[in-house]
Every structure is written in structure tokens, then in C-alpha cells.
Design a protein around this motif. Structure first.
Motif, PDB file in Angstrom:
ATOM      1  N   THR A  69       0.829  -1.202   0.000  1.00 47.34           N
ATOM      2  CA  THR A  69       0.000   0.000   0.000  1.00 47.34           C
ATOM      3  C   THR A  69       0.870   1.262   0.000  1.00 47.34           C
ATOM      4  O   THR A  69       0.414   2.333  -0.408  1.00 47.34           O
ATOM      5  CB  THR A  69      -0.940   0.001   1.225  1.00 47.34           C
ATOM      6  N   MET A  70       2.120   1.129   0.418  1.00 42.47           N
ATOM      7  CA  MET A  70       3.035   2.273   0.479  1.00 42.47           C
ATOM      8  C   MET A  70       4.028   2.286  -0.682  1.00 42.47           C
ATOM      9  O   MET A  70       4.962   3.083  -0.694  1.00 42.47           O
ATOM     10  CB  MET A  70       3.808   2.249   1.802  1.00 42.47           C
ATOM     11  N   LEU A  71       3.829   1.413  -1.662  1.00 39.33           N
ATOM     12  CA  LEU A  71       4.780   1.302  -2.771  1.00 39.33           C
ATOM     13  C   LEU A  71       4.271   2.009  -4.019  1.00 39.33           C
ATOM     14  O   LEU A  71       3.198   1.705  -4.527  1.00 39.33           O
ATOM     15  CB  LEU A  71       5.030  -0.174  -3.089  1.00 39.33           C
ATOM     16  N   GLY A  72       5.084   2.957  -4.497  1.00 33.77           N
ATOM     17  CA  GLY A  72       4.798   3.604  -5.774  1.00 33.77           C
ATOM     18  C   GLY A  72       5.544   2.872  -6.872  1.00 33.77           C
ATOM     19  O   GLY A  72       5.387   1.673  -7.042  1.00 33.77           O
ATOM     20  N   ASP A  73       6.369   3.587  -7.622  1.00 28.85           N
ATOM     21  CA  ASP A  73       7.161   2.973  -8.686  1.00 28.85           C
ATOM     22  C   ASP A  73       8.585   3.489  -8.543  1.00 28.85           C
ATOM     23  O   ASP A  73       8.874   4.646  -8.860  1.00 28.85           O
ATOM     24  CB  ASP A  73       6.588   3.340 -10.058  1.00 28.85           C
ATOM     25  N   VAL A  74       9.479   2.643  -8.066  1.00 27.07           N
ATOM     26  CA  VAL A  74      10.820   3.087  -7.695  1.00 27.07           C
ATOM     27  C   VAL A  74      11.677   3.496  -8.887  1.00 27.07           C
ATOM     28  O   VAL A  74      12.718   4.140  -8.705  1.00 27.07           O
ATOM     29  CB  VAL A  74      11.568   2.013  -6.876  1.00 27.07           C
ATOM     30  N   PHE A 283       4.117  -7.374 -14.430  1.00 19.66           N
ATOM     31  CA  PHE A 283       5.525  -7.070 -14.159  1.00 19.66           C
ATOM     32  C   PHE A 283       5.967  -5.849 -14.946  1.00 19.66           C
ATOM     33  O   PHE A 283       6.637  -4.946 -14.416  1.00 19.66           O
ATOM     34  CB  PHE A 283       6.405  -8.274 -14.496  1.00 19.66           C
ATOM     35  N   LEU A 284       5.615  -5.807 -16.236  1.00 16.75           N
ATOM     36  CA  LEU A 284       5.990  -4.652 -17.057  1.00 16.75           C
ATOM     37  C   LEU A 284       5.347  -3.364 -16.547  1.00 16.75           C
ATOM     38  O   LEU A 284       5.890  -2.274 -16.733  1.00 16.75           O
ATOM     39  CB  LEU A 284       5.589  -4.886 -18.518  1.00 16.75           C
ATOM     40  N   LEU A 285       4.211  -3.489 -15.881  1.00 17.69           N
ATOM     41  CA  LEU A 285       3.534  -2.323 -15.306  1.00 17.69           C
ATOM     42  C   LEU A 285       4.124  -1.918 -13.962  1.00 17.69           C
ATOM     43  O   LEU A 285       3.705  -0.903 -13.392  1.00 17.69           O
ATOM     44  CB  LEU A 285       2.042  -2.607 -15.141  1.00 17.69           C
ATOM     45  N   GLY A 286       5.070  -2.701 -13.465  1.00 16.89           N
ATOM     46  CA  GLY A 286       5.761  -2.322 -12.241  1.00 16.89           C
ATOM     47  C   GLY A 286       5.341  -3.053 -10.994  1.00 16.89           C
ATOM     48  O   GLY A 286       5.864  -2.780  -9.909  1.00 16.89           O
ATOM     49  N   LEU A 287       4.397  -3.984 -11.091  1.00 17.25           N
ATOM     50  CA  LEU A 287       3.963  -4.696  -9.899  1.00 17.25           C
ATOM     51  C   LEU A 287       5.040  -5.674  -9.434  1.00 17.25           C
ATOM     52  O   LEU A 287       5.655  -6.358 -10.249  1.00 17.25           O
ATOM     53  CB  LEU A 287       2.666  -5.466 -10.163  1.00 17.25           C
TER      54      LEU A 287
END
Length: 440
Positions: A69-74, A283-287
Motif C-alpha cells: 500500500t506504500m509502494l509507488g514505482d521506484v 511485471f511490465l507495469l511495475g507490480l
């Protein structure tokens, strides 16, 4: 205390060091109000879907959802933050060039762009590309034959919670052309990624995923730095990865539920390919991998946990988003055919929303701004034999070796027509169009 996902927790903490301008003042140790860990509060998990209590007793999944919930896109967030140095158009052009020709083709490419592309190129070992290609072949059938009639209904489901819907409200996509553009962009993204080779390194789906990530990162940056409205103590991270999981895995969640209802603990070979395709696209979307389980029980559990830990909330913002999206005109023209197609699509989308996200309760849907009238049911009844019949026939034909190539060619041609109807996606977020929002 981190007990089960230390690497994910470190990824969350690293955001402050990777992007101090954006996250320097962000308190990653503060649990936002949106995260509902109390046992006696209402959450986004309907009682008709699952029991919330066992989920809250599972420390592992609770830690996973709380952390994500606290993760954006590093990697995409630092690139989006270059809006202070480059124009949005320049950032988009550099990203498109890097996707199409490689990072070497970008003159004086910023290090943030190299990191962004490099992360997308770093294919994890758990991906089976043979399965991904087979999954794409299967998924382009519903993308061509069913998705045009249900995408709007699935799209508005993202607006049924105040905390998750707020970033969209902030972008001004409440009604009119912007609402229509967002729906068509979503449909276009999921459609293009199913084309042959689309998710390959230089394929159009790879580029589309990069553009979606940039758009989400721009929303995060503008929400935190330019809106003057975002309350991190209440809403936490704008567009966190955990909120992107439902859109990326909804089809696989439904497959997992189907498997469990049939008494199966494993996917069939066909289902396994579809799941693997979706996991790679996510994965390509950053998850992160932690949010992309591969087994039916795990997929259902994680999806339910996300809802169980999302505090319930449906306010005027949500209602405006739902009503604005339902009212938006999606077709490229206003001919008689287009108007009829628009009416049929709206009716199917309403029915999809009621059945899938409201447990079939039309009164619940009505309270959210979706009215399923008798005329809608009539349109569905009249057109379903053709729409569902064609989908079923093509699906069966695709499983016959001698017909597979011919069927696939037909589906690809139809999918390309769909993409033309959706229009050219922009995948951008311009803070100049952002609107004030009310939290009452």
C-alpha cells in the motif's frame, strides 16, 4: 515489524533515497487511514464475496498488503519527477524512443530513463515466455470479442472506493471527453498487449506499459507536489501498486474462483498460460512479484486481502466518477450504427458491473450511480446470442489445430479494428487539467 517480506519493505523504504524531492517528507512508517486493519470496521470486501476475519488473522498477507500500500514505482517515479527539468512532451518522446530503438538512441539520456528501461528489460526468472505467448493468443479472443462490451463496467469498478478513486478525481476525469479518453485508453492498452509479439522488448505492448507507468508516476508527482490537496495521513501513497493489482489480475482472479468452485486446486494448461501472460504484463507495469501469485488459492486470497484492508468509502467523488464514466460517449462517430453500438455496450457494461461487483443487487448498483433498466436487459437479451455465440464459436475453433491459424488471423484483424475505434492513446497526465476535489 517486518517478518515476511523484508525485500519488499526495503523497496518501499528506498523510495525516499531514490526520490528525496518527492518522498523526502513522506512518512513510510505511518499507517494511512485508508489501511483498515481494525476487525470491526467496514472494508471494500463485500460480505457476499468472502469473510474478512480469517484474512485479518493471516499475518503474512496482512503484512504484504500493508507494505504494498506504500509502494509507488521506484524507477518510473524518479523519471516523472524530471518534469522540473524537461517538458512532459520531452519525457514522453525520450521514453518512446528508448522503447522503440533502445536507450542508446536517446541523445543525452538521463540516468533515470536508463534505470526505468533497464528495470523493464530485467525479465525475472519466473516468467515462462512460451506460456506468455500462448496466453496472449488466448486473451486476444476476449479482447476482440468481449472486452468492447464490458470494459466500461469493469473500469467504473475502480471508482467504488473513495481512497482508491481519489487520484482519478484529481486528474479531472470526472466527465466528458477526458472520461471517455480514460476508458478508451484502458481498453486500448489491454487490447494491444495481446497482439503477437506485443510484449516483446520492442513490441507495442512493452511501450504501452512504459507509458502507463509514466502516467501513473505523473499522477503521483502532481498529487503530492502540485495539487495542494493530497493528505498522506489519510490516503497514503497516490496510486500504490496494490491498487493496480485488481485491474491487472481481475481476469485471473475470476479464473481462480472458477477453478475453486469446480473443486480444483490447480489451473488447467490453458488457464496457466493466461495467468502467466497476465503476470508478465503486470511485471511490465511495475507490480512486484509478491503481488502476482500463480496458484488459484493464492490469487483469490491476495485479491480478497487487498479489499479487506481497504477502508470502505463511497462519497460524492465516487458517484461523480461513476456517473460521468457511464455518461461518456466512447464511439468515434455518431452514425446510427455507432449510436446503437454505444447503447448496447452501455447495457452490457451495466450488467457486468451489477453482476460482478454488486453481487447481482441492482439496488446496490443504483446507489452507486448505475441504473440497470428493463431496456438495458432487453438490449442484452437481443444481442447476447450473437456476441456470446460468436465468442464461444471462435474460442472452440481456436482449439482445433487445423483452424487455429485461420481463427487467430480473424481475431487479430478484428482486434486491429477495435484499436482504431479506441483511438490513439495518450497515456499522459497534465496537472494543468487537475481539478479541486471535495472530500465530503
Amino acid at each position: 515489524m517486518v517478518a515476511y517480506y523484508p525485500e519488499l519493505a526495503q523497496r518501499v523504504r528506498s523510495q525516499r533515497d531514490l526520490q528525496p524531492e518527492l518522498y523526502g517528507e513522506f512518512d513510510f512508517d505511518q499507517q494511512p487511514d485508508r489501511l483498515a486493519t481494525e476487525p470491526d470496521v467496514d472494508s471494500a470486501l463485500p460480505t457476499w464475496v468472502a469473510d474478512r476475519a480469517p484474512i485479518l488473522q493471516d499475518d503474512r498477507v496482512t503484512e504484504l498488503i500493508s507494505t504494498a500500500t506504500m509502494l509507488g514505482d521506484v524507477v518510473a517515479d524518479p523519471y516523472a519527477a524530471l518534469m522540473n527539468t524537461y517538458s512532459v512532451a520531452q519525457l514522453i518522446d525520450m521514453l518512446k524512443t528508448a522503447c522503440r530503438q533502445g536507450i542508446e538512441a536517446v541523445l543525452d539520456a538521463p540516468a533515470e530513463l536508463a534505470s526505468f528501461i533497464g528495470a523493464m528489460e530485467a525479465t525475472p526468472e519466473w516468467i515462462d515466455f512460451d506460456l506468455v505467448r500462448e496466453g496472449a493468443r488466448q486473451e486476444r479472443i476476449p479482447a476482440a470479442l468481449l472486452a468492447p462490451f464490458i470494459t466500461r463496467g469493469a473500469f467504473i469498478a475502480t471508482f467504488t472506493n473513495t481512497y482508491a478513486a481519489l487520484p482519478m478525481a484529481l486528474t479531472g476525469a470526472l466527465s466528458g471527453k477526458r472520461a471517455a479518453r480514460r476508458v478508451n485508453e484502458t481498453a486500448s492498452f489491454f487490447a494491444v498487449t495481446t497482439l503477437p509479439g506485443a510484449l516483446d522488448r520492442y513490441g507495442p505492448g512493452f511501450e504501452a506499459a512504459a507509458m502507463v507507468r509514466l502516467m501513473h508516476s505523473m499522477v503521483r508527482y502532481n498529487a503530492l507536489k502540485k495539487s495542494g490537496k493530497w493528505d498522506t495521513a489519510v490516503y497514503g501513497m497516490p496510486v500504490p501498486q496494490v491498487d493496480q493489482m485488481p485491474a491487472g489480475m481481475i481476469g485471473q482472479y475470476l479464473l481462480a474462483r472458477k477453478a475453486r468452485q469446480q473443486g480444483r486446486t490447480e489451473f488447467t494448461a490453458e488457464e496457466r498460460a493466461v495467468v502467466e501472460f497476465a503476470r508478465y504484463r503486470c511485471f511490465l507495469l511495475g507490480l512486484p512479484e509478491e503481488l502476482l501469485p500463480s496458484e488459484p488459492a493464492d490469487i483469490v486470497h491476495v485479491m480478497h486481502a487487498r479489499s479487506a484492508l481497504l477502508r470502505h468509502g463511497f462519497d460524492n467523488i465516487c458517484r461523480e466518477l461513476v456517473q460521468g464514466t457511464m455518461a461518456a460517449y466512447l464511439r468515434p462517430d455518431t452514425t446510427l450504427f455507432d449510436r446503437c453500438a454505444e447503447a448496447v455496450e452501455k447495457s452490457f457494461s451495466k450488467l457486468t458491473f451489477v453482476r460482478t461487483f454488486c453481487g447481482g443487487d441492482r439496488n446496490v448498483a443504483e446507489a452507486m450511480g448505475v441504473s440497470l433498466a428493463s431496456t438495458d436487459l432487453m438490449r442484452v437479451a437481443l444481442t447476447a446470442p450473437f456476441i456470446i455465440g460468436r465468442f464461444t464459436a471462435v474460442t472452440h475453433a481456436s482449439r482445433i489445430p487445423v483452424l487455429r491459424d485461420v481463427t487467430d488471423a480473424y481475431v487479430i484483424g478484428l482486434l486491429e479494428l477495435r484499436l482504431a475505434t479506441y483511438g490513439k492513446p495518450e497515456f499522459t497526465s497534465d496537472s494543468a487539467h487537475y481539478t479541486p476535489f471535495r472530500t465530503d
